[in-house]
Design an enzyme around this catalytic site. Structure first.
Site, PDB file in Angstrom:
ATOM      1  N   ASP A  32     -44.367 113.399  33.286  1.00 38.45           N
ATOM      2  CA  ASP A  32     -43.338 112.504  32.764  1.00 38.45           C
ATOM      3  C   ASP A  32     -41.993 113.111  33.138  1.00 38.45           C
ATOM      4  OD1 ASP A  32     -43.129 110.114  30.551  1.00 38.45           O
ATOM      5  OD2 ASP A  32     -41.408 111.462  30.399  1.00 38.45           O
ATOM      6  N   LEU A  66     -46.375 102.850  32.285  1.00 39.08           N
ATOM      7  CA  LEU A  66     -44.955 102.837  32.642  1.00 39.08           C
ATOM      8  C   LEU A  66     -44.267 101.578  32.123  1.00 39.08           C
ATOM      9  CD1 LEU A  66     -45.663 104.154  36.229  1.00 39.08           C
ATOM     10  CD2 LEU A  66     -44.532 105.446  34.399  1.00 39.08           C
ATOM     11  N   THR A  97     -47.720  97.096  30.967  1.00 38.65           N
ATOM     12  CA  THR A  97     -47.543  95.656  30.849  1.00 38.65           C
ATOM     13  C   THR A  97     -46.538  95.231  31.908  1.00 38.65           C
ATOM     14  OG1 THR A  97     -47.992  95.674  28.475  1.00 38.65           O
ATOM     15  CG2 THR A  97     -46.820  93.764  29.343  1.00 38.65           C
ATOM     16  N   ARG A 124     -52.206  96.293  20.459  1.00 41.47           N
ATOM     17  CA  ARG A 124     -51.887  96.963  19.204  1.00 41.47           C
ATOM     18  C   ARG A 124     -50.622  97.822  19.337  1.00 41.47           C
ATOM     19  NH1 ARG A 124     -58.229  98.246  17.773  1.00 41.47           N
ATOM     20  NH2 ARG A 124     -58.770  96.076  17.291  1.00 41.47           N
ATOM     21  N   LYS A 172     -52.533  90.115  29.001  1.00 43.35           N
ATOM     22  CA  LYS A 172     -51.483  90.804  28.230  1.00 43.35           C
ATOM     23  C   LYS A 172     -50.212  89.972  28.158  1.00 43.35           C
ATOM     24  CE  LYS A 172     -49.541  94.037  25.844  1.00 43.35           C
ATOM     25  NZ  LYS A 172     -49.302  95.402  26.280  1.00 43.35           N
ATOM     26  N   ASN A 176     -48.737  88.989  24.508  1.00 46.13           N
ATOM     27  CA  ASN A 176     -47.409  89.373  24.052  1.00 46.13           C
ATOM     28  C   ASN A 176     -46.484  88.179  23.877  1.00 46.13           C
ATOM     29  OD1 ASN A 176     -48.365  91.946  24.116  1.00 46.13           O
ATOM     30  ND2 ASN A 176     -46.566  92.817  25.103  1.00 46.13           N
ATOM     31  N   MET A 178     -47.462  85.355  22.647  1.00 39.95           N
ATOM     32  CA  MET A 178     -47.822  84.840  21.335  1.00 39.95           C
ATOM     33  C   MET A 178     -47.260  85.713  20.218  1.00 39.95           C
ATOM     34  SD  MET A 178     -51.642  84.020  19.794  1.00 39.95           S
ATOM     35  CE  MET A 178     -52.029  82.912  21.144  1.00 39.95           C
TER      36      MET A 178
END
Length: 299
Positions: A32, A66, A97, A124, A172, A176, A178
């Site tokens: 990272d 990422l 995403t 989640r 996804k 997301n 919704m």
């Protein structure tokens, strides 16, 4: 034999998930741009890499988590990126995403090089990732899914097969769209109820006992903003990005999303100021500010 995993991206989700993998017996090498985040996983026994290239070499699986499409493409497809350094026979799994077309481009580049590819965006919240209770929406060929299933089980509790590579990203975007649109309706409902003089506990209990019950109020907000905690989590800035993915997909496919358009505009307004880096549950504070009422809190 212990699986060797290169883990790239230690944000709100990547940090706890890589930590859980290390705790559960995987040999994890992390990378990272924030050295302090790498130190946290290294304290559990993981190896720190000095670059994307170093994290990609000598691994059975390379995982990327990422923020957005451009970051995934730069890290995976860049001159000194994952595909330039990953071992023959290894597998790349992206948990980000991103735009489904971006996923398709990465999948095509992997196929051209003979590298197996899986997209498995995360469901989640960060609090679930910390407890190893994430959900994954997986796009994969059967033989590749079998290779990544133990890793997914080390990070979460629920796995949904959504189809071939690219279908996880598409699921996804819908998920997301919704939840983020719903979160704005919830924020406005609580703001209006507060303006009308209702107690927050009353609003919570009644809506929890009717079909108005939903995860944005009864799981997210009660654990974040209603406790006065708006540290991300998942920022309003990233939420706006995810809603933009849905709006772009709708435009490309000639689908009208009037409620989604309104929610997208609200997120856009919220991210223009101090709310951009706050948890997206802070939509409640934003709605209350606009309604001229003090944001409610629960014990």
């Amino acid at each position: 034999m212990t699986k060797k995993v290169g883990f790239i991206g230690l944000g709100a989700m990547g940090l706890p998930m890589s930590s859980n993998m290390q705790r559960k017996g995987f040999a994890v090498t992390v990378y990272d741009i924030d050295d302090a985040k790498m130190d946290k996983v290294a304290a559990l026994g993981a190896t720190k890499a000095g670059s994307v290239a170093e994290a990609s070499r000598g691994q059975d699986i390379v995982i990327t988590v990422l923020p957005a499409t451009q970051h995934v493409e730069a890290v995976v497809l860049g001159e000194d990126g994952v595909l330039a350094n990953i071992d023959d026979g290894a597998l790349l799994m992206d948990l980000s995403t991103i735009d489904a077309k971006g996923t398709d481009r990465v999948a095509a580049a992997c196929k051209a090089k003979g590298i197996a590819f899986v997209d498995a965006p995360i469901g989640r919240l960060a609090l679930h990732a910390e407890k190893g209770e994430s959900l994954f929406m997986v796009g994969a060929e059967d033989e590749d899914f079998a290779r990544v299933e133990p890793a997914l089980n080390a990070m979460g509790t629920t796995i949904y097969r959504c189809g071939k590579p690219g279908m996880g990203s598409r699921m996804k975007v819908i998920n997301n769209f919704m939840l983020l649109s719903t979160s704005q309706i919830v924020a406005e409902s609580i703001a209006l109820g507060t303006k009308l003089g209702l107690d927050i506990q009353t609003i919570h209990d009644v809506t929890g006992g009717t079909t108005a019950r939903n995860g944005q109020f009864h799981v997210l907000m009660v654990n974040k903003v209603l406790k006065g905690d708006v540290e991300p989590g998942f920022t309003i800035d990233l939420a706006f990005k995810d809603l933009t993915l849905a709006m772009n997909a709708a435009a490309e496919n000639r689908v009208g999303l009037p409620m989604g358009s309104a929610a997208h505009a609200v997120f856009g307004g919220a991210r223009a100021g101090d709310y951009a880096t706050k948890d997206y549950s802070a939509l409640l504070d934003y709605a209350c500010h606009n309604a001229g009422v003090e944001p409610p809190r629960m014990d």
